[in-house]
Design a protein around this motif. Structure first.
Motif, PDB file in Angstrom:
ATOM      1  N   CYS A 168     -43.820 -42.121  46.862  1.00  0.00           N
ATOM      2  CA  CYS A 168     -42.879 -42.412  47.946  1.00  0.00           C
ATOM      3  C   CYS A 168     -43.452 -42.015  49.308  1.00  0.00           C
ATOM      4  O   CYS A 168     -43.928 -40.899  49.497  1.00  0.00           O
ATOM      5  CB  CYS A 168     -41.563 -41.668  47.709  1.00  0.00           C
ATOM      6  N   SER A 169     -43.377 -42.944  50.231  1.00  0.00           N
ATOM      7  CA  SER A 169     -43.758 -42.728  51.623  1.00  0.00           C
ATOM      8  C   SER A 169     -42.897 -43.648  52.461  1.00  0.00           C
ATOM      9  O   SER A 169     -42.223 -44.540  51.934  1.00  0.00           O
ATOM     10  CB  SER A 169     -45.241 -43.053  51.834  1.00  0.00           C
ATOM     11  N   VAL A 174     -42.897 -37.558  45.739  1.00  0.00           N
ATOM     12  CA  VAL A 174     -42.960 -37.468  47.200  1.00  0.00           C
ATOM     13  C   VAL A 174     -44.422 -37.355  47.620  1.00  0.00           C
ATOM     14  O   VAL A 174     -44.997 -36.270  47.631  1.00  0.00           O
ATOM     15  CB  VAL A 174     -42.145 -36.277  47.729  1.00  0.00           C
ATOM     16  N   SER A 225     -45.580 -38.538  50.714  1.00  0.00           N
ATOM     17  CA  SER A 225     -45.490 -38.074  52.101  1.00  0.00           C
ATOM     18  C   SER A 225     -44.023 -38.126  52.511  1.00  0.00           C
ATOM     19  O   SER A 225     -43.393 -39.189  52.460  1.00  0.00           O
ATOM     20  CB  SER A 225     -46.321 -38.964  53.026  1.00  0.00           C
ATOM     21  N   SER A 226     -43.487 -36.991  52.913  1.00  0.00           N
ATOM     22  CA  SER A 226     -42.069 -36.918  53.263  1.00  0.00           C
ATOM     23  C   SER A 226     -41.791 -37.341  54.704  1.00  0.00           C
ATOM     24  O   SER A 226     -40.640 -37.463  55.103  1.00  0.00           O
ATOM     25  CB  SER A 226     -41.534 -35.501  53.043  1.00  0.00           C
ATOM     26  N   ARG A 227     -42.836 -37.592  55.471  1.00  0.00           N
ATOM     27  CA  ARG A 227     -42.642 -37.968  56.876  1.00  0.00           C
ATOM     28  C   ARG A 227     -41.924 -39.308  56.989  1.00  0.00           C
ATOM     29  O   ARG A 227     -42.363 -40.315  56.430  1.00  0.00           O
ATOM     30  CB  ARG A 227     -43.988 -38.053  57.594  1.00  0.00           C
ATOM     31  N   LEU A 241     -39.327 -40.463  55.619  1.00  0.00           N
ATOM     32  CA  LEU A 241     -38.715 -41.052  54.428  1.00  0.00           C
ATOM     33  C   LEU A 241     -37.263 -41.403  54.710  1.00  0.00           C
ATOM     34  O   LEU A 241     -36.596 -40.733  55.514  1.00  0.00           O
ATOM     35  CB  LEU A 241     -38.767 -40.072  53.249  1.00  0.00           C
ATOM     36  N   GLN A 278     -41.386 -33.350  43.286  1.00  0.00           N
ATOM     37  CA  GLN A 278     -42.032 -32.766  44.455  1.00  0.00           C
ATOM     38  C   GLN A 278     -42.570 -31.392  44.085  1.00  0.00           C
ATOM     39  O   GLN A 278     -41.873 -30.600  43.452  1.00  0.00           O
ATOM     40  CB  GLN A 278     -41.041 -32.649  45.612  1.00  0.00           C
ATOM     41  N   PHE A 315     -42.825 -27.337  47.995  1.00  0.00           N
ATOM     42  CA  PHE A 315     -42.381 -28.536  48.687  1.00  0.00           C
ATOM     43  C   PHE A 315     -43.393 -29.034  49.718  1.00  0.00           C
ATOM     44  O   PHE A 315     -43.052 -29.435  50.812  1.00  0.00           O
ATOM     45  CB  PHE A 315     -41.005 -28.317  49.334  1.00  0.00           C
ATOM     46  N   ASP A 363     -46.147 -31.980  50.482  1.00  0.00           N
ATOM     47  CA  ASP A 363     -46.374 -33.358  50.058  1.00  0.00           C
ATOM     48  C   ASP A 363     -47.625 -33.430  49.183  1.00  0.00           C
ATOM     49  O   ASP A 363     -48.604 -32.714  49.411  1.00  0.00           O
ATOM     50  CB  ASP A 363     -46.553 -34.255  51.275  1.00  0.00           C
TER      51      ASP A 363
END
Length: 396
Positions: A70-71, A109, A111-113, A115, A130, A134, A136
């Motif tokens: 996920c990104s 996860v 990259s959580s940026r 999202l 994750q 926590f 990435d």
């Protein structure tokens, strides 16, 4: 039948994703007690775009878990949304048949940026995997100091894959599943974010005909399909549809997007201006010779600058278009006199190559976005409560 199918949106992290795939595959083999090099997973690198080779269809139809990296870009990638839908449908079929819920769709996860705030709005989702504390995964895999945490995470994910495979047997997808037209599971997430995105949202209007619609005006109709959005002007060097290519370029720059028919042009322009969004018309110069298209397009050409762009491919590999280049260009200029006269940078014609199209579209999106920032509609938050007193500066 593979234990897992790894889905992600290709980009700058491709080498790290390939390494993650190898590490996860090795960890799964260790748990299975398999010392061979046989493939236990499948990596969908997205290079096929909208053509979907049979290998990818077969692997997605039979794999037992779907691991999704996920990104922000992934949730703007229509292809990844279709992969998610096909596997989610298999999970629903399994639940209907057995009464059991299989946690076989595993978001990771990467990259959580940026999202989406509510990933669970996409159907079939389980709690994202994750690592603790926590970080990435794209960070863990890069830094040697995080190596123990990375290895621990991969081992735990491998256990989840193997345990899910052992506890559940997900049925195959129906043989008539069409990945090219499957629903995009991320549409709801994109709609939720539209209000806040504004200049980060693009409406791609396809001004091209179907194969049958184009027969009256040209001889070579191999560049067209059953739908208007199937238009592939850069075949054979780039077989994918121009709509799919445009959405990929937009997603690379974190623009949300959708593809709309030519009949919706006026409505989309009005709505985009109201919401500070961008409209890009992908124009086949041959449709200028067709009255319904000419009528729909003529209403666009206005004297004022707006966040509406027109891109006109003219592939050097298309012999018929090259032979009629002057006539076709003249027809486009006649249809858009204001754009031609003011030399608008959002009006780009005779784009000869796929790479040139990518570059022109990227520049167009940036220019349209800058115009909206400079002159777009301003949304002000209403003031609540009594107005504050006017500030007064006092000297020392």
């Amino acid at each position: 039948m593979r234990h897992f199918f790894l889905s992600y949106s290709p980009g700058d992290d491709d080498l790290y994703v390939a390494r993650f795939f190898r590490d996860l595959s090795n960890a799964v083999r260790v748990l299975l007690g398999d010392a061979s090099d046989r493939e236990v997973g499948f990596l969908d690198n997205g290079t096929a775009n909208d053509r979907w080779p049979s290998e990818i269809r077969n692997e997605l139809a039979t794999c037992q878990t779907l691991v999704v990296l996920c990104s922000a870009k992934l949730f703007l990638d229509e292809r990844c949304g279709r992969v998610w839908t096909v596997f989610s449908d298999r999970l629903r079929a399994y639940e209907a048949e057995t009464g059991r819920v299989a946690p076989a769709l595993i978001p990771v996860v990467w990259s959580s940026r940026d999202l989406p705030a509510d990933i669970e709005a996409a159907d079939g989702v389980n709690a994202p995997a994750q690592p603790s504390p926590f970080e990435d995964v794209c960070v863990l895999i890069r830094l040697q100091s995080y190596r123990p945490a990375y290895e621990e995470f991969v081992a735990g994910l491998a256990r989840r894959v193997v345990e899910t495979n052992q506890a559940h047997r997900i049925p195959k997808a129906p043989p008539n599943v069409d990945l090219r037209t499957a629903r995009n599971a991320f549409e709801v997430l994109q709609r939720q974010g539209r209000g806040a995105r504004g200049p980060q949202y693009v409406h791609f209007v396809i001004a091209a005909g179907t194969r049958e619609e184009m027969r009256p005006v040209r001889q070579d109709v191999d560049f067209y399909g059953e739908r208007q959005e199937d238009w592939s002007p850069y075949r054979p060097s780039a077989a994918q549809s121009l709509a799919a290519r445009a959405r990929a370029v937009a997603a690379d720059r974190l623009f949300g997007s959708e593809v709309v028919p030519i009949g919706a042009l006026g409505e989309r322009i009005a709505g985009a201006r109201e919401r500070n969004e961008i409209v890009v018309v992908l124009l086949d110069s041959w449709v200028v010779g067709l009255e319904p298209f000419r009528k729909a397009l003529a209403s666009f050409d206005s004297a004022d600058k707006s966040p509406v762009a027109v891109l006109v491919p003219a592939s050097r590999d298309d012999a018929e278009t090259s032979g009629r280049r002057a006539d076709l260009r003249g027809g486009v200029m006649k249809l858009f006199p204001h754009c031609a006269q003011r030399r608008d940078t959002l009006f780009r014609t005779e784009i000869e190559t796929p790479a040139g199209f990518d570059d022109d579209l990227a520049a167009t999106l940036e220019e349209a976005q800058n115009r909206i920032f400079a002159k777009g509609r301003i949304f002000r938050q209403p003031v609540s409560g009594p107005a504050n007193a006017r500030p007064i500066l006092e000297g020392p």
